[in-house]
Design an enzyme around this catalytic site. Structure first.
Site, PDB file in Angstrom:
ATOM      1  N   ASP A 149      11.397  44.475  81.642  1.00 57.16           N
ATOM      2  CA  ASP A 149      11.323  43.159  80.999  1.00 57.16           C
ATOM      3  C   ASP A 149      11.941  43.228  79.604  1.00 57.16           C
ATOM      4  O   ASP A 149      12.692  42.339  79.186  1.00 57.16           O
ATOM      5  CB  ASP A 149       9.837  42.744  80.919  1.00 57.16           C
ATOM      6  CG  ASP A 149       9.645  41.241  80.819  1.00 57.16           C
ATOM      7  OD1 ASP A 149      10.596  40.484  81.129  1.00 57.16           O
ATOM      8  OD2 ASP A 149       8.535  40.807  80.456  1.00 57.16           O
ATOM      9  N   HIS A 232      16.755  36.696  83.442  1.00 60.36           N
ATOM     10  CA  HIS A 232      15.486  36.106  83.900  1.00 60.36           C
ATOM     11  C   HIS A 232      15.703  35.063  84.996  1.00 60.36           C
ATOM     12  O   HIS A 232      14.848  34.894  85.867  1.00 60.36           O
ATOM     13  CB  HIS A 232      14.687  35.524  82.734  1.00 60.36           C
ATOM     14  CG  HIS A 232      13.726  36.519  82.136  1.00 60.36           C
ATOM     15  ND1 HIS A 232      14.138  37.505  81.288  1.00 60.36           N
ATOM     16  CD2 HIS A 232      12.386  36.704  82.314  1.00 60.36           C
ATOM     17  CE1 HIS A 232      13.095  38.252  80.945  1.00 60.36           C
ATOM     18  NE2 HIS A 232      12.017  37.787  81.567  1.00 60.36           N
ATOM     19  N   HIS A 235      15.949  36.929  88.104  1.00 63.15           N
ATOM     20  CA  HIS A 235      14.577  37.283  88.536  1.00 63.15           C
ATOM     21  C   HIS A 235      13.952  36.121  89.310  1.00 63.15           C
ATOM     22  O   HIS A 235      13.404  36.300  90.393  1.00 63.15           O
ATOM     23  CB  HIS A 235      13.695  37.617  87.331  1.00 63.15           C
ATOM     24  CG  HIS A 235      12.230  37.514  87.642  1.00 63.15           C
ATOM     25  ND1 HIS A 235      11.548  36.310  87.571  1.00 63.15           N
ATOM     26  CD2 HIS A 235      11.332  38.425  88.081  1.00 63.15           C
ATOM     27  CE1 HIS A 235      10.293  36.508  87.956  1.00 63.15           C
ATOM     28  NE2 HIS A 235      10.144  37.780  88.258  1.00 63.15           N
ATOM     29  N   HIS A 249       7.559  41.835  88.002  1.00 64.59           N
ATOM     30  CA  HIS A 249       8.450  40.976  87.221  1.00 64.59           C
ATOM     31  C   HIS A 249       9.556  41.798  86.537  1.00 64.59           C
ATOM     32  O   HIS A 249      10.734  41.539  86.717  1.00 64.59           O
ATOM     33  CB  HIS A 249       7.593  40.215  86.195  1.00 64.59           C
ATOM     34  CG  HIS A 249       8.369  39.455  85.171  1.00 64.59           C
ATOM     35  ND1 HIS A 249       8.830  38.176  85.396  1.00 64.59           N
ATOM     36  CD2 HIS A 249       8.784  39.794  83.912  1.00 64.59           C
ATOM     37  CE1 HIS A 249       9.482  37.758  84.311  1.00 64.59           C
ATOM     38  NE2 HIS A 249       9.468  38.713  83.415  1.00 64.59           N
TER      39      HIS A 249
HETATM   40 ZN   LIG Z   1      10.043  38.446  81.365  1.00 68.30          ZN
END
Ligand SMILES: [Zn+2]
Length: 345
Positions: A149, A232, A235, A249
């Site tokens: 992340d 992101h 993702h 994540h």
């Molecule tokens: Zn994140």
């Protein structure tokens, strides 16, 4: 807490692991400080139902401060209940697996765990308190996910700043936010592998402390103050592929970083640095490593469509992004990752 103007009684919203690890610490430290407190067992999902239960428990105990102790969903639910009651919130993450703890937003899910919405707040938590000993005892894969992340922060921040994009709060980025994002990346590269060795021994070392800071604070300030971009959004797109559900994540974001590098035409040296780092801490660099050894065309198109949905942060890239462009970039990122693995096997 008293120095920060945080009053009791305190309601602690606790995940299961947090409760078994920290019950004794709460009892001695809060008793000593003269705080009355009660513990609400987190129901498992950051949903409107669970947030309502926390609000009920806080009202019943006449809580003046809410403390969230556990993983991201526990903290998000505690923060939402505190906002509903206009109470201060203290976040005590027990894992360093994402950059959620310092932020002023929650991700709300249905009771079944399907993504529902982002909820934004007027302020960040009053206090974020991390016990490195507790983080060192969490599974190493969670620390790696937090690095995934955090890996995206610098690349996404750079892209947003270059494009003069508004940040997540609707404001302009600052030089200090960008500097923190860069420090986040530099810390990962320098300390990531050593921090992984430390958690595998459940040991606290200076490298682990610095990685906890990067995953939790630097990444949180970086993304919230500068913005998100392709990584992101990729993702979010990957969550449309059911096979990726068992991956964290940060693991999916780490693959999203490589897709962003492809889209932006990054130099080979940059790819090599990211591949070397991700491989050294156990983060995925291929589709196979996020459960998608086979990615049928139809699924790829679904992922690309979700990645480029209106309002997605991929549109912060300084060029027009289409589903076809993303589908090609995902395939190219996967091919580059596979080639790297072959080369270094
Ligand atoms: Zn994140």
């Amino acid at each position: 807490m008293k120095g920060l103007g945080l009053d009791g009684p305190v309601l602690i919203v606790a995940g299961r692991a947090a409760k078994s690890l920290l019950s004794e610490v709460w009892r001695t430290s809060l008793d000593e400080a003269g705080y009355a407190y009660s513990v609400h067992d987190f129901g498992g999902e950051c949903s409107h139902t669970e947030i309502g239960r926390i609000v009920g428990a806080a009202r019943e105990g006449k809580a003046a401060t809410i403390v969230g102790a556990g993983g991201g969903k526990v903290l998000d639910a505690a923060r939402a209940a505190a906002a509903d009651l206009n109470l201060p919130v203290v976040n005590c993450p027990t894992v360093a697996s994402s950059d959620a703890p310092c932020s002023a937003l929650s991700v709300i899910y249905t009771d079944e765990g399907v993504f529902q919405e982002y909820r934004f707040y007027r302020k960040n938590p009053e206090l974020v308190l991390v016990d490195s000993q507790v983080v060192a005892h969490a599974p190493p894969r969670l620390l790696a996910a937090g690095m995934g992340d955090a890996l995206a922060t610098w690349f996404e921040a750079k892209t947003c700043v270059a494009g003069h994009v508004r940040n997540l709060r609707g404001g302009a980025s600052t030089r200090s936010a960008l500097a923190l994002a860069q420090l986040c990346y530099q810390t990962l590269i320098e300390d990531g592998p050593e921090a992984m060795r430390a958690v595998s021994l459940q040991a606290v070392t200076p490298a682990l402390e610095r990685i906890i800071e990067a995953n939790t604070l630097l990444s949180g300030l970086g993304f919230e103050s500068s913005g998100l971009a392709a990584a992101h959004a990729v993702h979010n797109g990957l969550t449309a592929a059911p096979a990726t559900i068992r991956f964290f994540h940060g693991e999916k974001v780490a693959f999203g970083v490589i897709v962003q590098l492809v889209l932006e035409g990054a130099p080979q040296a940059q790819f090599a640095e990211v591949f070397r780092f991700s491989s050294s801490v156990g983060l995925p660099i291929t589709l196979e490593q996020i459960g998608c050894a086979q990615m049928p065309r139809e699924m790829l198109q679904r992922v690309a469509a979700r990645t480029t949905a209106p309002g997605e942060t991929i549109h912060n890239e300084p060029f027009e992004v289409t589903p076809a462009l993303v589908a090609d970039a995902i395939l190219a990122a996967d091919a580059a990752g596979r080639a790297w693995r072959k080369l270094t096997a």
